[in-house]
Scaffold this active site. Structure first.
Site, PDB file in Angstrom:
ATOM      1  N   ALA A   1     -26.828  -1.740 -64.116  1.00 19.98           N
ATOM      2  CA  ALA A   1     -25.642  -2.340 -63.681  1.00 19.98           C
ATOM      3  C   ALA A   1     -26.200  -3.577 -63.423  1.00 19.98           C
ATOM      4  O   ALA A   1     -27.378  -3.971 -63.402  1.00 19.98           O
ATOM      5  CB  ALA A   1     -25.086  -1.864 -62.270  1.00 19.98           C
TER       6      ALA A   1
ATOM      7  N   GLY B   1     -27.837   2.309 -64.382  1.00 20.66           N
ATOM      8  CA  GLY B   1     -26.624   2.482 -64.842  1.00 20.66           C
ATOM      9  C   GLY B   1     -26.955   2.809 -66.486  1.00 20.66           C
ATOM     10  O   GLY B   1     -26.185   3.492 -67.175  1.00 20.66           O
TER      11      GLY B   1
ATOM     12  N   GLU C   1     -27.612   6.109 -66.853  1.00 19.71           N
ATOM     13  CA  GLU C   1     -26.377   6.978 -66.563  1.00 19.71           C
ATOM     14  C   GLU C   1     -25.559   6.840 -67.595  1.00 19.71           C
ATOM     15  O   GLU C   1     -24.882   7.826 -68.112  1.00 19.71           O
ATOM     16  CB  GLU C   1     -25.883   6.462 -65.215  1.00 19.71           C
ATOM     17  CG  GLU C   1     -26.509   6.666 -64.070  1.00 19.71           C
ATOM     18  CD  GLU C   1     -25.866   6.115 -62.590  1.00 19.71           C
ATOM     19  OE1 GLU C   1     -26.068   4.827 -62.813  1.00 19.71           O
ATOM     20  OE2 GLU C   1     -25.574   6.976 -62.050  1.00 19.71           O
TER      21      GLU C   1
ATOM     22  N   GLU D   1     -32.485   3.260 -58.263  1.00 19.32           N
ATOM     23  CA  GLU D   1     -31.832   2.688 -57.279  1.00 19.32           C
ATOM     24  C   GLU D   1     -32.113   2.747 -55.770  1.00 19.32           C
ATOM     25  O   GLU D   1     -31.724   1.522 -54.947  1.00 19.32           O
ATOM     26  CB  GLU D   1     -30.397   3.466 -57.392  1.00 19.32           C
ATOM     27  CG  GLU D   1     -29.366   2.970 -58.479  1.00 19.32           C
ATOM     28  CD  GLU D   1     -29.604   3.722 -59.585  1.00 19.32           C
ATOM     29  OE1 GLU D   1     -30.888   4.276 -59.923  1.00 19.32           O
ATOM     30  OE2 GLU D   1     -28.959   3.595 -60.612  1.00 19.32           O
TER      31      GLU D   1
HETATM   32  N1  COA Z   1     -29.215  -6.966 -63.824  1.00 18.26           N
HETATM   33  C1  COA Z   1     -29.258  -8.293 -64.173  1.00 18.26           C
HETATM   34  N2  COA Z   1     -30.523  -9.003 -64.071  1.00 18.26           N
HETATM   35  C2  COA Z   1     -31.462  -8.043 -64.351  1.00 18.26           C
HETATM   36  C3  COA Z   1     -31.575  -6.719 -63.917  1.00 18.26           C
HETATM   37  C4  COA Z   1     -30.214  -6.127 -63.615  1.00 18.26           C
HETATM   38  N3  COA Z   1     -30.156  -4.875 -63.772  1.00 18.26           N
HETATM   39  N4  COA Z   1     -32.849  -6.294 -63.927  1.00 18.26           N
HETATM   40  C5  COA Z   1     -33.339  -7.397 -64.340  1.00 18.26           C
HETATM   41  N5  COA Z   1     -33.003  -8.557 -64.424  1.00 18.26           N
HETATM   42  C6  COA Z   1     -33.234  -9.986 -64.507  1.00 18.26           C
HETATM   43  C7  COA Z   1     -34.334 -10.201 -63.557  1.00 18.26           C
HETATM   44  O1  COA Z   1     -33.547 -10.824 -62.598  1.00 18.26           O
HETATM   45  C8  COA Z   1     -35.049 -11.391 -64.437  1.00 18.26           C
HETATM   46  O2  COA Z   1     -34.187 -12.544 -64.366  1.00 18.26           O
HETATM   47  P1  COA Z   1     -35.049 -13.964 -64.293  1.00 18.26           P
HETATM   48  O3  COA Z   1     -35.840 -14.172 -65.312  1.00 18.26           O
HETATM   49  O4  COA Z   1     -33.899 -14.898 -64.308  1.00 18.26           O
HETATM   50  O5  COA Z   1     -35.686 -14.177 -62.993  1.00 18.26           O
HETATM   51  C9  COA Z   1     -35.007 -10.925 -65.736  1.00 18.26           C
HETATM   52  O6  COA Z   1     -33.894  -9.857 -65.793  1.00 18.26           O
HETATM   53  C10 COA Z   1     -36.318 -10.165 -66.139  1.00 18.26           C
HETATM   54  O7  COA Z   1     -36.734  -9.266 -65.038  1.00 18.26           O
HETATM   55  P2  COA Z   1     -38.092  -8.789 -64.602  1.00 18.26           P
HETATM   56  O8  COA Z   1     -38.187  -7.798 -63.677  1.00 18.26           O
HETATM   57  O9  COA Z   1     -38.812 -10.186 -64.238  1.00 18.26           O
HETATM   58  O10 COA Z   1     -38.830  -8.400 -66.024  1.00 18.26           O
HETATM   59  P3  COA Z   1     -39.783  -7.131 -66.313  1.00 18.26           P
HETATM   60  O11 COA Z   1     -39.995  -7.179 -67.602  1.00 18.26           O
HETATM   61  O12 COA Z   1     -40.916  -7.169 -65.387  1.00 18.26           O
HETATM   62  O13 COA Z   1     -38.922  -5.762 -65.777  1.00 18.26           O
HETATM   63  C11 COA Z   1     -37.230  -4.362 -65.628  1.00 18.26           C
HETATM   64  C12 COA Z   1     -37.847  -5.324 -66.560  1.00 18.26           C
HETATM   65  C13 COA Z   1     -36.046  -3.886 -66.076  1.00 18.26           C
HETATM   66  C14 COA Z   1     -38.127  -3.088 -65.621  1.00 18.26           C
HETATM   67  C15 COA Z   1     -37.026  -4.699 -64.311  1.00 18.26           C
HETATM   68  O14 COA Z   1     -36.318  -5.937 -64.102  1.00 18.26           O
HETATM   69  C16 COA Z   1     -36.247  -3.800 -63.229  1.00 18.26           C
HETATM   70  O15 COA Z   1     -36.651  -2.961 -62.785  1.00 18.26           O
HETATM   71  N6  COA Z   1     -34.955  -3.991 -63.063  1.00 18.26           N
HETATM   72  C17 COA Z   1     -34.121  -3.404 -62.085  1.00 18.26           C
HETATM   73  C18 COA Z   1     -33.625  -1.988 -62.710  1.00 18.26           C
HETATM   74  C19 COA Z   1     -32.867  -1.467 -61.743  1.00 18.26           C
HETATM   75  O16 COA Z   1     -33.154  -1.241 -60.507  1.00 18.26           O
HETATM   76  N7  COA Z   1     -31.769  -1.194 -62.214  1.00 18.26           N
HETATM   77  C20 COA Z   1     -30.666  -0.417 -61.277  1.00 18.26           C
HETATM   78  C21 COA Z   1     -29.587  -1.468 -60.923  1.00 18.26           C
HETATM   79  S1  COA Z   1     -28.305  -0.846 -60.277  1.00 18.26           S
END
Ligand code: COA
Length: 714
Positions: A65, A109, A112, A132
Site C-alpha cells: 500500500a 499489499g 496481498e 507490516e
Molecule cells: N509506499 C510509498 N513509498 C514507498 C513504499 C511504499 N509502500 N515503499 C518504499 N517507498 C519509497 C521510499 O520511501 C523511498 O522513497 P524516497 O526515495 O523518496 O525516500 C523509495 O520508495 C525507495 O525506497 P527504499 O526503501 O529506499 O528502497 P530499497 O530499494 O532499499 O527498498 C523496499 C525497497 C520496497 C524493499 C522497501 O522500500 C520497503 O521495505 N518498503 C516498505 C514495504 C512495506 O512495508 N510494505 C507494506 C506497506 S503497507
C-alpha cells in the site's frame, strides 16, 4: 477513471499484460487501485482476450500500500486506512484467469494483490513477504486470510510474525507461487496464462481450506508463534494481532475472517506503536535525502575497498563489503592479527552455512572476495580506504599520513573511529576533502547503522559516495558533523554514567537493566558495556576528557573494574559474571565493590525506584540528543532517532529518543529536567533547544518540519 500511464495494458495475442508502472516501488495507492480496476474492466469487455498477466515495471512488483496513504490514516483517525477489498474481489472473481508475474519484490499489499490472483509465477530474484509488523500494523487486505490457505498455518505465522520476505524458490516450495521462471518472466507468465485459459475455471484462494488444518493440530503452532513474538518483538502489539487474525482464518469462513482482520488492522493503524514505527520508517529514508547533494553530480562508484586493521571491526567490515559484492584488500600491521582476522571471517561464514543461512558456494564466493595484503599494499588501487586500527589518535594519525601519500587521487579515505576527531586525521592526510568518518557498529556485517561523519573540509561528493556505499551495504547511512563522540556515542556517555550513578546510589546493575529492557531497550546499559568491553569506554574516557563526567561527579566504579581486569564478556566478568552461554549473572562481588566505593565517597545508599531509573537514564539520553541537534552535529531530530533505533537498540515501537520525548511532551520533560538539575546538578540542565521548543509548546517533529521546509526553499 482509467490511467493508462499508471497501469498500461499491452496485448500479446489473446493475453493482456497489465503493468503497474508507478516508480520508485509501484506502491498501490488509490490511483493505482482504480487504474488497475479500469484496466481489468477493459480486458473483461474484450472478447478476444482470454487471460491476463499482471506484473510490475522495474525491480519491484509492488512494495505494498502507499505508505503516504497509510500515514494519513495513522496520523488522522478520521481517515480510513487504504481499502483494497473491492479490487481484490474484482481480481478473484474475474472470469478470465489472472496470472500474477512477480518481478522482484512483492510486499504487503503487493503480495496481498498477488494472492487474490488465480496463479502466481515469480522470477528467480523475487522476494515475497508481509512486512507490516515492521510498521506496527498487520496485513489488512485479506493477507492474513489468504496466506494460510496457500501455505498452511505454520508458514503463514512465521512470515507474518517475522515480517521477513522469502525467495521465489522458497515461495514455490511453500505453495505461495506456482512456478519460478529463470528466463523472460512475462513471456513465461503469458504462456502460463494461455495454458490456464485452456484448462478452464480458475481456483480461488478463498475457497481453499484444505491447507488450514484443524484446531487441535494448529494450537501448538499458535502458542509457538505467540512465544516467538514476545521474544523477538517484546512489547509490540501488531504481531499478536496478526496471530489472532490468522487464528480467525483457521477457524472462520473467509468473509468472517476478513471482517475480523479488518477490525484488528484498524486497531493497529490507530495505535501509538504504528505512529512511532511509521516515523522510524520514514526517518530512515529521510536520512539519505541531504539537501544539495543531489545537485553535485554522481559520486564515484566504489568497487574495491582497502581495509587497514584486521581486528574485530576490520574483519567484520571486510565481510560487510564482500557480502555486498565489493572486492576487499585486508591488511594488518601484525601478521598474527591478520591470520586471526581471516580465521574469524572463515568461521563466521562457516557458521552461516551451518545454520542454513548461506550456501557453501555463496560463502566461498564471498570469502574469495577478501584478499590478504601486506601493509599499505591495498591502498594504491582501492577507491575507498577504511582505517580500522586501534582507537588511538597517535596511531590513527600515522596511518592517515601514509594513506594520504599512497592512495590514488580521488580515493575516499575513511576512519572507523567511534569518537575521535576526523578533522585532525584530514589535516595530516594532506587531502582533507577526501577524508570522512565511517562509524560502523559491531558486529559490522550485521548492524544496520553507518554513522557518516563529515569533517569541515569533507567534499560533498565524498559525503554522497558514503551515503551510496551505505545503501550498497544495505545499511542506513546517517550523516553527522564531526564533534566528540559524534551523535551516537556522545549521547551514550551521559546515559551510561547516569546508570552508574544510580548504581552508586543504591540500584543494582540488574535492576537498572531490567527497567531499561522493560522500557523496550534491546539490552540494558550495563550488559551493553560488558558486551562492548569496559576497556573500550575506558580508552575513550582517557582520549576524550569531556567524557570523563560533568560538574564534579565522575563515575567511580568503571575504572576500578578495568583495573581488576573485569573487561566484560571477553574476560567473563565485568558488571556481571558470564557462563558458557554468555548470559549475564548478577555478581555479589560487583555489588560489594560498588557499596565500598559509595561508602568511601560518602554517597548515601538508598532504595531507588523504577521511575527514577527510567527518568534519569532516558532523559539524560534525550537531553544530550537535543544538545547534539541544537549544535548542528545531528541535522534532524529524526536522524538522532534513526541512530538510536538502528545502532543502539532503542525500541522501534517508541520511535527513537527524540520522538519518544515528543510523545511524553517537551514541556513535561523540561520541567523534570529542571527538577533533576536542582537535585543532581548541572548535568541535567536542559539543552537550549529543548528549553526553547518546550517554551514554544513545540516538538522535535515540528522542528524537523520547519527545517525541511527551509531547506526545500530555493
Ligand atoms: N509506499 C510509498 N513509498 C514507498 C513504499 C511504499 N509502500 N515503499 C518504499 N517507498 C519509497 C521510499 O520511501 C523511498 O522513497 P524516497 O526515495 O523518496 O525516500 C523509495 O520508495 C525507495 O525506497 P527504499 O526503501 O529506499 O528502497 P530499497 O530499494 O532499499 O527498498 C523496499 C525497497 C520496497 C524493499 C522497501 O522500500 C520497503 O521495505 N518498503 C516498505 C514495504 C512495506 O512495508 N510494505 C507494506 C506497506 S503497507
Amino acid at each position: 477513471m482509467a490511467s493508462p500511464e499508471l497501469v498500461p495494458v499491452e496485448r500479446r495475442g489473446d493475453v493482456a499484460v497489465v503493468r503497474i508502472d508507478h516508480p520508485p516501488v509501484n506502491a498501490i495507492g488509490e490511483e493505482v487501485r482504480s487504474a488497475l480496476a479500469a484496466a481489468l474492466g477493459a480486458v473483461a469487455a474484450d472478447p478476444e482476450l482470454r487471460a491476463v498477466v499482471i506484473t510490475g515495471t522495474g525491480r519491484t512488483f509492488a512494495a505494498g500500500a502507499d505508505i503516504r496513504e497509510l500515514e494519513a490514516a495513522v496520523l488522522d483517525h478520521a481517515r480510513e486506512p487504504p481499502d483494497f477489498h473491492a479490487l481484490l474481489s474484482l481480481v478473484e472473481d474475474f472470469a478470465k484467469p489472472i496470472v500474477m508475474a512477480l518481478n522482484g519484490t512483492a510486499l504487503g499489499g503487493g503480495l496481498e494483490l498477488a494472492m487474490a490472483g488465480h496463479y502466481r509465477v515469480a522470477d528467480s530474484d523475487a522476494r515475497l513477504g508481509l512486512p507490516e509488523v515492521n510498521l506496527g500494523i498487520i496485513p489488512g487486505a485479506e493477507g492474513t486470510q489468504r496466506l494460510p490457505r496457500l501455505v498452511g498455518v505454520p508458514k503463514a505465522l512465521e512470515m507474518v510474525v517475522s515480517g521477513k520476505p522469502i525467495s521465489g524458490e522458497e515461495a514455490r516450495a511453500a505453495g505461495l507461487v506456482d512456478a519460478v521462471h529463470g528466463g523472460d518472466l512475462v513471456e513465461g507468465a503469458v504462456a502460463f496464462a494461455r495454458d490456464a485459459a485452456r484448462r478452464g475455471a480458475p481456483p480461488r484462494t478463498r475457497e481453499r481450506g484444505d491447507r488450514i488444518g484443524d484446531a487441535a493440530s494448529n494450537e501448538p503452532h499458535f502458542a509457538a508463534a505467540r512465544a516467538q513474538a514476545r521474544r523477538t518483538r517484546p512489547h509490540q502489539t501488531a504481531p499478536l494481532a496478526a496471530i489472532q487474525a490468522i487464528a480467525a482464518a483457521a477457524t472462520l469462513p473467509f468473509d468472517e475472517g476478513c471482517r475480523q482482520e479488518r477490525a484488528l488492522a484498524r486497531g493497529c493503524v490507530r495505535s501509538e506503536q504504528a505512529r512511532a514505527m511509521l516515523h522510524g520508517f520514514l526517518a530512515e529514508r529521510g536520512a539519505a535525502r541531504l539537501p544539495g547533494l543531489a545537485t553535485n553530480g554522481r559520486p564515484a562508484a566504489v568497487e574495491h575497498v582497502a581495509i587497514l586493521g584486521a581486528g574485530t571491526m576490520g574483519a567484520a567490515i571486510a565481510m560487510a563489503c564482500a557480502n555486498a559484492g565489493l572486492r576487499v584488500s585486508l591488511s594488518d600491521g601484525s601478521t598474527e592479527a591478520l591470520t586471526r582476522g581471516f580465521s574469524t571471517i572463515q568461521r563466521t561464514y562457516q557458521s552461516s552455512v551451518d545454520r542454513g543461512r548461506l550456501t557453501a558456494a555463496a560463502a566461498a564466493e564471498r570469502f574469495a572476495r577478501i584478499r590478504s595484503v601486506a601493509g599499505y599494499e591495498g591502498c594504491g588501487a582501492a577507491e575507498l580506504v577504511i582505517e580500522a586500527v586501534f582507537e588511538n589518535m597517535t596511531l590513527k594519525k600515522e596511518v592517515f599520513v601514509e594513506i594520504g601519500r599512497r592512495a590514488r587521487p580521488g580515493a575516499i579515505l575513511a576512519s572507523n573511529t567511534s569518537t575521535l576527531d576526523i578533522d585532525q586525521l584530514g589535516a595530516v592526510s594532506g587531502v582533507p576533502e577526501s577524508v570522512i568518518g565511517l562509524h560502523f557498529f559491531s558486529p559490522a556485517h550485521v548492524m544496520r547503522l553507518l554513522e557518516i561523519v563529515r569533517g569541515v573540509a569533507t567534499s560533498e561528493g565524498v559525503v554522497a559516495a558514503a551515503l551510496q556505499l551505505a545503501k550498497r551495504l544495505s545499511k542506513v547511512g546517517v550523516v553527522v558533523r564531526n564533534a566528540p563522540g559524534f551523535v551516537g556515542n556522545r549521547m551514550m556517555f551521559p546515559y551510561m554514567y547516569e546508570a552508574q550513578f544510580l548504581a552508586e546510589e543504591g540500584a543494582s546493575p540488574e535492576q537498572v537493566d531490567e527497567v531499561l529492557t522493560d522500557f523496550g531497550m534491546a539490552m540494558g546499559i550495563f550488559a551493553v558495556d560488558d558486551m562492548g568491553g569496559l576497556d573500550v569506554a575506558w580508552r575513550i574516557r582517557k582520549e576524550l576528557r569531556q567524557f570523563e563526567g560533568d560538574d564534579g561527579r565522575k563515575p567511580l566504579v568503571a575504572d576500578l573494574l578495568v583495573e581488576l581486569g573485569r573487561l566484560g564478556q571477553k574476560t567473563r566478568k565485568g558488571w556481571y559474571r558470564y557462563g558458557e552461554d554468555r548470559k549475564p549473572i548478577p555478581d555479589p562481588e560487583v555489588v560489594a565493590l560498588v557499596e565500598s566505593v559509595a561508602r568511601a565517597n560518602r554517597i548515601e545508599r538508598r532504595p531507588v525506584s523504577r521511575e527514577e531509573i527510567l527518568e534519569r537514564t532516558i532523559y539524560a539520553l534525550v537531553n544530550e540528543g537535543a544538545r547534539a541537534l541544537g549544535e548542528g552535529v545531528a541535522r534532524r531530530a529524526a536522524d538522532v532517532d534513526v541512530i538510536y533505533l538502528t545502532g543502539y537498540g532503542f525500541p522501534a515501537f517508541r520511535g527513537g529518543p527524540l520522538y519518544y520525548a515528543d510523545t511524553v511532551g517537551l514541556g513535561r520533560i523540561h520541567e523534570r529536567l529542571l527538577a533533576l538539575q536542582r537535585e543532581h546538578g548541572r548535568r541535567f540542565e536542559p539543552a537550549p533547544l529543548l528549553a526553547r521548543l518546550a517554551r514554544e509548546g513545540s516538538s522535535f517533529r515540528e522542528h524537523d518540519r520547519t527545517l525541511e521546509a527551509k531547506e526545500a526553499r530555493p
